[in-house]
Design an enzyme around this catalytic site. Sequence first.
Site, mmCIF file in Angstrom:
data_model
loop_
_atom_site.group_PDB
_atom_site.id
_atom_site.type_symbol
_atom_site.label_atom_id
_atom_site.label_comp_id
_atom_site.label_asym_id
_atom_site.label_seq_id
_atom_site.Cartn_x
_atom_site.Cartn_y
_atom_site.Cartn_z
ATOM 1 N N LEU A 60 0.874 -1.168 0.000
ATOM 2 C CA LEU A 60 0.000 0.000 0.000
ATOM 3 C C LEU A 60 0.910 1.217 0.000
ATOM 4 O O LEU A 60 1.880 1.267 0.763
ATOM 5 C CB LEU A 60 -0.901 0.036 1.239
ATOM 6 C CG LEU A 60 -2.067 -0.956 1.331
ATOM 7 C CD1 LEU A 60 -2.830 -0.750 2.641
ATOM 8 C CD2 LEU A 60 -3.016 -0.826 0.155
ATOM 9 N N ASP A 61 0.621 2.182 -0.852
ATOM 10 C CA ASP A 61 1.427 3.392 -0.886
ATOM 11 C C ASP A 61 1.368 4.112 0.458
ATOM 12 O O ASP A 61 0.397 3.978 1.206
ATOM 13 C CB ASP A 61 0.924 4.332 -1.976
ATOM 14 C CG ASP A 61 1.067 3.732 -3.363
ATOM 15 O OD1 ASP A 61 1.994 2.938 -3.570
ATOM 16 O OD2 ASP A 61 0.244 4.074 -4.233
ATOM 17 N N LYS A 62 2.381 4.906 0.720
ATOM 18 C CA LYS A 62 2.464 5.648 1.980
ATOM 19 C C LYS A 62 1.189 6.419 2.303
ATOM 20 O O LYS A 62 0.691 6.355 3.436
ATOM 21 C CB LYS A 62 3.670 6.584 1.942
ATOM 22 C CG LYS A 62 3.854 7.427 3.198
ATOM 23 C CD LYS A 62 5.061 8.350 3.059
ATOM 24 C CE LYS A 62 5.211 9.262 4.267
ATOM 25 N NZ LYS A 62 6.373 10.171 4.141
ATOM 26 N N THR A 64 -1.885 5.869 1.402
ATOM 27 C CA THR A 64 -3.093 5.042 1.386
ATOM 28 C C THR A 64 -3.244 4.313 2.710
ATOM 29 O O THR A 64 -2.267 3.824 3.283
ATOM 30 C CB THR A 64 -3.025 4.015 0.241
ATOM 31 O OG1 THR A 64 -2.798 4.703 -0.996
ATOM 32 C CG2 THR A 64 -4.304 3.206 0.141
ATOM 33 N N HIS A 169 0.485 2.499 -8.414
ATOM 34 C CA HIS A 169 -0.407 3.659 -8.441
ATOM 35 C C HIS A 169 -1.566 3.471 -9.416
ATOM 36 O O HIS A 169 -2.100 4.440 -9.962
ATOM 37 C CB HIS A 169 0.362 4.933 -8.809
ATOM 38 C CG HIS A 169 1.463 5.280 -7.848
ATOM 39 N ND1 HIS A 169 2.475 6.143 -8.173
ATOM 40 C CD2 HIS A 169 1.719 4.867 -6.576
ATOM 41 C CE1 HIS A 169 3.306 6.266 -7.143
ATOM 42 N NE2 HIS A 169 2.861 5.497 -6.161
#
Length: 250
Positions: A60-62, A64, A169
């Site tokens: 998971l992106d930072k 999110t 992304h």
Amino acid sequence: MTAPNTELEILYQDDYLVAVNKPAGMLVHRSWLDRHETRFVMQTLRDQLGGQHVFPLHRLDKPTSGVLLFALSSEMAAEMMPKFAGREVKKTYHAVVRGWVKEAAVLDYPLKEELDKMSDKRTLQDKAPQEAVTAYRPLARVETPIPVGRYATSRYTLVEMKPETGRKHQLRRHMHHLSHHIIGDVNHGDGRHNRMFREHYDCHRLMLHASALEFFHPVTGLPITIRATVDQSWQGVMLAFQWPLSYLDG
């Protein structure tokens, strides 16, 4: 936005797997791209579990938040990773996006690989776009009397998204492609709407949340559904727009 200095919320745990509700603004693991960060999900969870090593099964992106699943052994990680790659794990996300999404659809729009200047500098630069598929549907819409740009009002949609592939992304780029930018996205979004949410709704985060993860347990074979609730920023926006939190239950 930085993650609060608290323990992680554990959503699921057995002898093989553990899932947490990752806060927005917290990195999954140490990265040279964010050398100033001192807290990471992996380290925090390991300490929380008394030194137990954990192995991330997806990313998971930072910015999110939401469900993040780990294996508790390298053997279990090796067994689970192909399930993610083979689309056996179903992911559900929710987002607040710019504009009114009028109907459900499936976007099949290949994406070129996004490269970091330093960490990916040896990666092939001219790779063909990769398959990227996202199913999405609108859950609620709102029109606010706050002008952004040349319009007297602003429109937003609460969207459920189910990615069928896992490109970097992907959801943010797919919504950008549709001109329904995710609120709070500084790389693929619309700065005017991001600023409006900061000023009027005290929302300083990416409005993208990994709400649920569904899969068959690799040992028991039983169906597992893990859900993550949203944070106060999300709750504040939902309240302001008079959207019941039950819309996020899937």
